[in-house]
Design a protein around this motif. Structure first.
Motif, PDB file in Angstrom:
ATOM      1  N   LEU A  94     -47.505  54.181  14.437  1.00  0.00           N
ATOM      2  CA  LEU A  94     -46.173  54.446  14.986  1.00  0.00           C
ATOM      3  C   LEU A  94     -45.185  54.861  13.908  1.00  0.00           C
ATOM      4  O   LEU A  94     -45.102  54.230  12.853  1.00  0.00           O
ATOM      5  CB  LEU A  94     -45.665  53.206  15.727  1.00  0.00           C
ATOM      6  N   GLU A  95     -44.412  55.901  14.219  1.00  0.00           N
ATOM      7  CA  GLU A  95     -43.406  56.418  13.300  1.00  0.00           C
ATOM      8  C   GLU A  95     -42.020  56.066  13.819  1.00  0.00           C
ATOM      9  O   GLU A  95     -41.805  55.998  15.024  1.00  0.00           O
ATOM     10  CB  GLU A  95     -43.521  57.937  13.188  1.00  0.00           C
ATOM     11  N   ARG A 121     -40.573  53.653  18.892  1.00  0.00           N
ATOM     12  CA  ARG A 121     -41.434  54.255  17.875  1.00  0.00           C
ATOM     13  C   ARG A 121     -42.209  55.383  18.538  1.00  0.00           C
ATOM     14  O   ARG A 121     -42.390  55.388  19.750  1.00  0.00           O
ATOM     15  CB  ARG A 121     -42.426  53.247  17.295  1.00  0.00           C
ATOM     16  N   VAL A 122     -42.721  56.313  17.736  1.00  0.00           N
ATOM     17  CA  VAL A 122     -43.442  57.469  18.261  1.00  0.00           C
ATOM     18  C   VAL A 122     -44.819  57.570  17.611  1.00  0.00           C
ATOM     19  O   VAL A 122     -44.955  57.410  16.391  1.00  0.00           O
ATOM     20  CB  VAL A 122     -42.646  58.772  18.010  1.00  0.00           C
ATOM     21  N   ALA A 123     -45.825  57.853  18.431  1.00  0.00           N
ATOM     22  CA  ALA A 123     -47.166  58.185  17.949  1.00  0.00           C
ATOM     23  C   ALA A 123     -47.335  59.690  18.133  1.00  0.00           C
ATOM     24  O   ALA A 123     -47.016  60.228  19.195  1.00  0.00           O
ATOM     25  CB  ALA A 123     -48.227  57.432  18.735  1.00  0.00           C
ATOM     26  N   LYS A 124     -47.815  60.365  17.090  1.00  0.00           N
ATOM     27  CA  LYS A 124     -48.010  61.812  17.150  1.00  0.00           C
ATOM     28  C   LYS A 124     -49.481  62.131  16.934  1.00  0.00           C
ATOM     29  O   LYS A 124     -50.153  61.495  16.120  1.00  0.00           O
ATOM     30  CB  LYS A 124     -47.168  62.512  16.086  1.00  0.00           C
ATOM     31  N   PHE A 176     -44.525  60.330  27.378  1.00  0.00           N
ATOM     32  CA  PHE A 176     -44.707  61.562  26.609  1.00  0.00           C
ATOM     33  C   PHE A 176     -43.388  62.303  26.449  1.00  0.00           C
ATOM     34  O   PHE A 176     -42.518  62.229  27.323  1.00  0.00           O
ATOM     35  CB  PHE A 176     -45.693  62.508  27.321  1.00  0.00           C
ATOM     36  N   TYR A 177     -43.252  63.007  25.338  1.00  0.00           N
ATOM     37  CA  TYR A 177     -42.208  64.013  25.171  1.00  0.00           C
ATOM     38  C   TYR A 177     -42.835  65.320  25.660  1.00  0.00           C
ATOM     39  O   TYR A 177     -43.577  65.971  24.925  1.00  0.00           O
ATOM     40  CB  TYR A 177     -41.804  64.174  23.704  1.00  0.00           C
ATOM     41  N   PRO A 178     -42.590  65.735  26.893  1.00  0.00           N
ATOM     42  CA  PRO A 178     -43.335  66.859  27.465  1.00  0.00           C
ATOM     43  C   PRO A 178     -43.003  68.216  26.856  1.00  0.00           C
ATOM     44  O   PRO A 178     -43.773  69.157  27.012  1.00  0.00           O
ATOM     45  CB  PRO A 178     -42.972  66.818  28.945  1.00  0.00           C
ATOM     46  N   LYS A 179     -41.892  68.346  26.162  1.00  0.00           N
ATOM     47  CA  LYS A 179     -41.525  69.645  25.608  1.00  0.00           C
ATOM     48  C   LYS A 179     -42.076  69.891  24.210  1.00  0.00           C
ATOM     49  O   LYS A 179     -41.949  70.991  23.680  1.00  0.00           O
ATOM     50  CB  LYS A 179     -40.005  69.804  25.625  1.00  0.00           C
ATOM     51  N   ALA A 180     -42.692  68.886  23.593  1.00  0.00           N
ATOM     52  CA  ALA A 180     -43.291  69.077  22.271  1.00  0.00           C
ATOM     53  C   ALA A 180     -44.434  70.088  22.387  1.00  0.00           C
ATOM     54  O   ALA A 180     -45.266  69.988  23.283  1.00  0.00           O
ATOM     55  CB  ALA A 180     -43.800  67.750  21.726  1.00  0.00           C
ATOM     56  N   THR A 181     -44.465  71.077  21.508  1.00  0.00           N
ATOM     57  CA  THR A 181     -45.505  72.108  21.569  1.00  0.00           C
ATOM     58  C   THR A 181     -46.358  72.191  20.303  1.00  0.00           C
ATOM     59  O   THR A 181     -47.431  72.780  20.327  1.00  0.00           O
ATOM     60  CB  THR A 181     -44.887  73.496  21.825  1.00  0.00           C
ATOM     61  N   LYS A 182     -45.919  71.603  19.214  1.00  0.00           N
ATOM     62  CA  LYS A 182     -46.677  71.658  17.947  1.00  0.00           C
ATOM     63  C   LYS A 182     -47.666  70.505  17.837  1.00  0.00           C
ATOM     64  O   LYS A 182     -48.634  70.575  17.089  1.00  0.00           O
ATOM     65  CB  LYS A 182     -45.719  71.612  16.753  1.00  0.00           C
ATOM     66  N   HIS A 183     -47.412  69.418  18.555  1.00  0.00           N
ATOM     67  CA  HIS A 183     -48.261  68.237  18.566  1.00  0.00           C
ATOM     68  C   HIS A 183     -47.928  67.458  19.846  1.00  0.00           C
ATOM     69  O   HIS A 183     -47.025  67.831  20.575  1.00  0.00           O
ATOM     70  CB  HIS A 183     -48.013  67.366  17.324  1.00  0.00           C
ATOM     71  N   VAL A 184     -48.651  66.388  20.084  1.00  0.00           N
ATOM     72  CA  VAL A 184     -48.359  65.508  21.208  1.00  0.00           C
ATOM     73  C   VAL A 184     -47.558  64.321  20.673  1.00  0.00           C
ATOM     74  O   VAL A 184     -47.944  63.702  19.675  1.00  0.00           O
ATOM     75  CB  VAL A 184     -49.657  65.015  21.883  1.00  0.00           C
ATOM     76  N   SER A 185     -46.450  64.030  21.326  1.00  0.00           N
ATOM     77  CA  SER A 185     -45.610  62.888  20.962  1.00  0.00           C
ATOM     78  C   SER A 185     -45.583  61.904  22.121  1.00  0.00           C
ATOM     79  O   SER A 185     -45.257  62.269  23.245  1.00  0.00           O
ATOM     80  CB  SER A 185     -44.175  63.337  20.669  1.00  0.00           C
ATOM     81  N   LEU A 186     -45.910  60.664  21.803  1.00  0.00           N
ATOM     82  CA  LEU A 186     -45.897  59.589  22.782  1.00  0.00           C
ATOM     83  C   LEU A 186     -44.923  58.528  22.281  1.00  0.00           C
ATOM     84  O   LEU A 186     -45.154  57.911  21.243  1.00  0.00           O
ATOM     85  CB  LEU A 186     -47.294  59.009  22.946  1.00  0.00           C
ATOM     86  N   MET A 187     -43.817  58.351  23.004  1.00  0.00           N
ATOM     87  CA  MET A 187     -42.776  57.424  22.579  1.00  0.00           C
ATOM     88  C   MET A 187     -43.010  56.052  23.196  1.00  0.00           C
ATOM     89  O   MET A 187     -43.059  55.904  24.424  1.00  0.00           O
ATOM     90  CB  MET A 187     -41.400  57.951  22.997  1.00  0.00           C
ATOM     91  N   PHE A 188     -43.172  55.055  22.333  1.00  0.00           N
ATOM     92  CA  PHE A 188     -43.297  53.667  22.763  1.00  0.00           C
ATOM     93  C   PHE A 188     -41.889  53.102  22.863  1.00  0.00           C
ATOM     94  O   PHE A 188     -41.190  52.969  21.860  1.00  0.00           O
ATOM     95  CB  PHE A 188     -44.168  52.872  21.776  1.00  0.00           C
ATOM     96  N   HIS A 189     -41.487  52.793  24.090  1.00  0.00           N
ATOM     97  CA  HIS A 189     -40.108  52.424  24.374  1.00  0.00           C
ATOM     98  C   HIS A 189     -39.606  51.257  23.529  1.00  0.00           C
ATOM     99  O   HIS A 189     -38.456  51.257  23.115  1.00  0.00           O
ATOM    100  CB  HIS A 189     -39.946  52.103  25.865  1.00  0.00           C
ATOM    101  N   ARG A 190     -40.457  50.286  23.309  1.00  0.00           N
ATOM    102  CA  ARG A 190     -40.084  49.121  22.507  1.00  0.00           C
ATOM    103  C   ARG A 190     -41.097  48.942  21.382  1.00  0.00           C
ATOM    104  O   ARG A 190     -41.494  47.832  21.038  1.00  0.00           O
ATOM    105  CB  ARG A 190     -39.990  47.894  23.407  1.00  0.00           C
TER     106      ARG A 190
END
Length: 121
Positions: free
Chosen positions: A82-83, A90-93, A57-71
């Motif tokens: 994935l974005e 890549r990131v899932a929001k 997780f990107y714990p500081k995101a406050t407008k949405h939840v961001s989950l970063m897939f390392h590979r």
């Protein structure tokens, strides 16, 4: 039954963010994807693992939840969850609980693809 790591539970006890409940719901969706997926605190954030680091997780995101897939660039993503354009991650929001429900299957499919790739290799 979802398996929570006590260290991650303790992290959430201290986590002050307007997206806290949604982050916890995404956590459960990831853990529910496969019983072999585990969690820990790495890089000061909840991180999911199975034979390597899956996502954090990107714990500081406050407008949405961001989950970063390392590979994440290596993973099949037919639903377009994935974005990102980079060579590796890549990131899932997730905007809210309804958005998570719409994307739950795609999220779990990406996690299962990681597990399958690690089992095959």
């Amino acid at each position: 039954m979802t398996r929570h790591d006590p260290a991650v539970d303790a992290w959430f006890d201290r986590y002050d963010n307007p997206q806290r409940d949604l982050v916890m719901a995404v956590r459960d969706a990831v853990l529910d994807a496969d019983d072999r997926v585990t969690e820990a605190i790495k890089w000061q954030a909840p991180t999911f693992m199975y034979r390597g680091n899956i996502a954090s997780f990107y714990p500081k995101a406050t407008k949405h939840v961001s989950l970063m897939f390392h590979r994440g660039a290596e993973l099949p993503d037919p639903a377009g969850l994935l974005e990102g354009e980079g060579d590796v991650s890549r990131v899932a929001k997730f905007a809210d609980a309804d958005d998570l429900e719409r994307k739950r299957h795609a999220l779990q499919d990406v996690v299962r693809a990681w597990v399958a790739a690690r089992d095959a290799g």
